[in-house]
Design a protein around this motif. Structure first.
Motif, PDB file in Angstrom:
ATOM      1  N   TYR A 181      19.436 -23.449  -0.896  1.00 44.96           N
ATOM      2  CA  TYR A 181      20.662 -23.796  -0.190  1.00 44.96           C
ATOM      3  C   TYR A 181      20.412 -23.684   1.315  1.00 44.96           C
ATOM      4  O   TYR A 181      19.558 -22.907   1.767  1.00 44.96           O
ATOM      5  N   VAL A 182      21.147 -24.461   2.067  1.00 42.40           N
ATOM      6  CA  VAL A 182      20.965 -24.520   3.517  1.00 42.40           C
ATOM      7  C   VAL A 182      21.772 -23.410   4.177  1.00 42.40           C
ATOM      8  O   VAL A 182      22.950 -23.220   3.891  1.00 42.40           O
ATOM      9  N   ASP A 203      17.364 -24.669   7.912  1.00 37.44           N
ATOM     10  CA  ASP A 203      16.942 -23.386   7.362  1.00 37.44           C
ATOM     11  C   ASP A 203      17.343 -23.369   5.891  1.00 37.44           C
ATOM     12  O   ASP A 203      18.524 -23.555   5.559  1.00 37.44           O
ATOM     13  N   VAL A 204      16.378 -23.134   5.024  1.00 40.13           N
ATOM     14  CA  VAL A 204      16.634 -23.184   3.585  1.00 40.13           C
ATOM     15  C   VAL A 204      16.207 -21.864   2.951  1.00 40.13           C
ATOM     16  O   VAL A 204      15.135 -21.332   3.264  1.00 40.13           O
ATOM     17  N   GLY A 233      13.773 -29.039  16.284  1.00 38.95           N
ATOM     18  CA  GLY A 233      12.782 -29.935  15.710  1.00 38.95           C
ATOM     19  C   GLY A 233      12.611 -31.204  16.528  1.00 38.95           C
ATOM     20  O   GLY A 233      11.483 -31.598  16.854  1.00 38.95           O
ATOM     21  N   PHE A 234      13.710 -31.855  16.890  1.00 41.18           N
ATOM     22  CA  PHE A 234      13.622 -33.114  17.628  1.00 41.18           C
ATOM     23  C   PHE A 234      13.129 -32.892  19.061  1.00 41.18           C
ATOM     24  O   PHE A 234      12.314 -33.662  19.563  1.00 41.18           O
ATOM     25  N   THR A 235      13.616 -31.844  19.711  1.00 42.74           N
ATOM     26  CA  THR A 235      13.177 -31.585  21.079  1.00 42.74           C
ATOM     27  C   THR A 235      11.698 -31.221  21.116  1.00 42.74           C
ATOM     28  O   THR A 235      10.954 -31.682  21.993  1.00 42.74           O
ATOM     29  N   GLY A 236      11.254 -30.420  20.156  1.00 43.25           N
ATOM     30  CA  GLY A 236       9.834 -30.086  20.080  1.00 43.25           C
ATOM     31  C   GLY A 236       8.979 -31.306  19.808  1.00 43.25           C
ATOM     32  O   GLY A 236       7.899 -31.470  20.389  1.00 43.25           O
ATOM     33  N   GLU A 262      26.608 -34.544   4.149  1.00 42.06           N
ATOM     34  CA  GLU A 262      27.236 -34.073   5.376  1.00 42.06           C
ATOM     35  C   GLU A 262      26.209 -33.454   6.324  1.00 42.06           C
ATOM     36  O   GLU A 262      26.335 -33.558   7.545  1.00 42.06           O
ATOM     37  N   LYS A 263      25.165 -32.825   5.768  1.00 45.62           N
ATOM     38  CA  LYS A 263      24.142 -32.214   6.627  1.00 45.62           C
ATOM     39  C   LYS A 263      23.425 -33.284   7.439  1.00 45.62           C
ATOM     40  O   LYS A 263      23.158 -33.110   8.635  1.00 45.62           O
TER      41      LYS A 263
END
Length: 241
Positions: free
Chosen positions: A150-151, A139-140, A159-162, A69-70
Motif C-alpha cells: 500500500y502507498v 513510498d510503498v 523523482g522528477f526533479t532528480g 487517483e495516485k
C-alpha cells in the motif's frame, strides 16, 4: 424588500461569476494538503528556473483515461513543471502507439512498461535518459496482516526533479559500491541511500576491485559497506593509488 432581495442575489451571482472567471484566467490553485502534494518546493523551482537545456517528460499512458487517483496527483504535479519554458510534458499510450517503447529504448536496456515515465534531454549531442517507475514515485510498504503493498506517501517531486538534474547535467559523478567481500548489497539493503544518491545526480554502480587495476575516473566515492572478508594487498594498492 422583494426588489432589494432580487438585486442583492443578482449582484452576488455576478460577483461570483466574475471571481471564478478571474481565477480561471489566472490559473490559481491553493494547495491545502499537509505534504504540499500540488506545489513545487523552492529547490525544484530553482532547478527549473536555472535550466539551460530543454527537458522532455513522457508518461507512457493516456492521461485522459487514467483512473488511479495516485497517478492523477502525479499528472497534476507535472502540470506545474510544464509551466516552465524548458520543460515539455506529454503522454503516449503504448497500446495505441506500440512503437514508442522501441523508439525510446532501442537497445532494450531500460525495460520500459506502460505507466512508466521517461525524462530525457540532449547534452553536447548525446541523449541522456532516466526512467521513473511506480516505486520511484511512491513510498510503498507491505502490510504484515494482508501481505499486500500500500502507498504511504509520494516521492514524485523528488523523482522528477532528480531525473531532470541528471539528464541536464554535463557531468554525472558516480558512487561505486564494492563487491566480492560479502559487503552489504546496495540493491537490497541500501535502497534508500541508492535512491537518494540517484535523485541528486549521481550514478550508482558496483565495483569489483579484484578485476580492475584502476579506480574509474568518474568515481566520486567508493563505498566498502561492512565487508566480511579482508581486501587483498593488490586491492589496497588500487585504492591507495
Amino acid at each position: 424588500y422583494g426588489s432589494n432581495a432580487v438585486i442583492l442575489i443578482v449582484a452576488v451571482v455576478v460577483i461570483a461569476i466574475l471571481v471564478n472567471l478571474l481565477v480561471g484566467m489566472a490559473d490559481l490553485k491553493l494547495d491545502l494538503t499537509t505534504s504540499k502534494l500540488f506545489s513545487l518546493s523552492d529547490v525544484t523551482k530553482s532547478e527549473l528556473e536555472n535550466l539551460d537545456k530543454d527537458v522532455e517528460i513522457i508518461g507512457l499512458f493516456d492521461d485522459g483515461k487514467i483512473s488511479d487517483e495516485k497517478y492523477r496527483q502525479v499528472t497534476d504535479l507535472l502540470n506545474l513543471y510544464a509551466k516552465y519554458p524548458r520543460v515539455t510534458v506529454k503522454y503516449i499510450d503504448p497500446e495505441r502507439n506500440p512503437g514508442i517503447i522501441k523508439d525510446l529504448d532501442p537497445d532494450e536496456t531500460m525495460n520500459l512498461r506502460r505507466y512508466d515515465f521517461i525524462v530525457k534531454s540532449n547534452v553536447n549531442g548525446n541523449e541522456k535518459k532516466r526512467k521513473l517507475e511506480y516505486y520511484d514515485l511512491f513510498d510503498v510498504q507491505l502490510s504484515q496482516s494482508t501481505f499486500e503493498t500500500y502507498v504511504t506517501g509520494s516521492n514524485a517531486e523528488q523523482g522528477f526533479t532528480g531525473a531532470i538534474r541528471y539528464v541536464s547535467s554535463e557531468v554525472t559523478p558516480t558512487v561505486y559500491f564494492t563487491e566480492d567481500h560479502d559487503e552489504i548489497d546496495m540493491d537490497y539493503e541500501y535502497t534508500n541511500l541508492k535512491n537518494y544518491l540517484e535523485r541528486n545526480n549521481y550514478l550508482v554502480k558496483k565495483l569489483n576491485l579484484i578485476s580492475t587495476d584502476k579506480i574509474p575516473e568518474d568515481a566520486e566515492l567508493v563505498i566498502i559497506a561492512s565487508p566480511k572478508k579482508d581486501i587483498t594487498m593488490a586491492e589496497r594498492e588500487v585504492l591507495a593509488e
